[in-house]
Design an enzyme around this catalytic site. Structure first.
Site: not given
Length: 262
Positions: A110, A116, A190, A207
């Site tokens: 990211q 996210c 998140h 993630d």
């Protein structure tokens, strides 16, 4: 320990603000209708949709979710407990450099602030059984096919430059039940995504703000991302850390990608 997720409002990212030319997206609401509409618009088959997960402990409530569950999106507070755990776990890990069809999972780094939610969605549809449900010739199909051969840095550049993702995300961000914050707002929630690799049968925590995909261990052939073992390795691990730290911030919410009810 509280293990019933709550409905969270629009969420953001754990990626720290950087240079003035950093790209930002308006945060997505963790809303199954918003996420379903976005994935369908990009090209995921309408045979799949996102569903709320109202409890991970009550069998009657969990029974409302169609199975198997292909991807689990968790929204959680980015606080001192998580920051400490992340720093300690990532300290000795090398930056992930995988690419190609041989990867156990497809992971996206990211680089876009407050994106996210989109990262979680892309991780969910690029891996596991859901990937076969991406419609040939769609924007999503084209993006995944372009991304797979690339290294993480090049994948991130591709994501930043893919207009179809940007446009679809902007439409989705304006369609939630709550007023969306500014794209560069400082938000403290998140997304992460849990998927089961079809290559090795392991549960992965995905993630884009970490150093790479996190292998949380093997699942049996009949276990999905909502199975007791997967929940222990994934969601309950987050809750346990918060409880052990004495924190009271339990703004956790869950939605899951599974078969459509229509």
């Amino acid at each position: 320990m509280a293990t019933e997720p709550t409905n969270a409002e629009p969420q953001g990212t754990a990626v720290s603000p950087a240079a003035s030319n950093k790209k930002y997206f308006v945060p997505l609401e963790n809303n199954p209708e918003v996420m379903t509409t976005l994935t369908h618009k990009l090209g995921l088959s309408r045979t799949l949709q996102f569903h709320d997960v109202w409890s991970i402990d009550d069998p009657d409530l969990l029974a409302f979710v169609p199975r198997p569950a292909y991807a689990l999106l968790l929204v959680f507070p980015v606080n001192a407990t998580f920051a400490k755990f992340r720093a300690e776990e990532d300290a000795d890990k090398p930056d992930y450099a995988g690419s190609g069809e041989g990867e156990e999972v497809v992971w996206y780094k990211q680089t876009i602030g407050n994106a996210c939610g989109l990262m979680g969605l892309l991780h969910g549809v690029s891996n596991g059984a859901a990937r076969a449900q991406v419609q040939a010739g769609s924007d999503l199909d084209a993006f995944i096919k372009q991304a797979v051969p690339l290294k993480p840095k090049e994948r991130a550049t591709l994501l930043e430059s893919t207009e179809a993702l940007k446009t679809a995300h902007a439409d989705a961000a304006s369609s939630g039940d709550t007023a969306a914050p500014a794209a560069d707002a400082d938000v403290d929630l998140h997304y992460v995504c849990f998927v089961k690799s079809e290559k090795n049968g392991h549960l992965y925590e995905m993630d884009g703000g970490r150093k790479g995909p996190l292998d949380r261990g093997a699942l049996k052939a009949d276990e999905d991302v909502l199975s007791p073992v997967a929940l222990d390795k994934g969601v309950r691990a987050f809750l346990k850390r918060e409880e052990q730290a004495g924190g009271g911030d339990l703004r956790f919410s869950l939605i899951v990608l599974a078969e459509s009810l229509d």
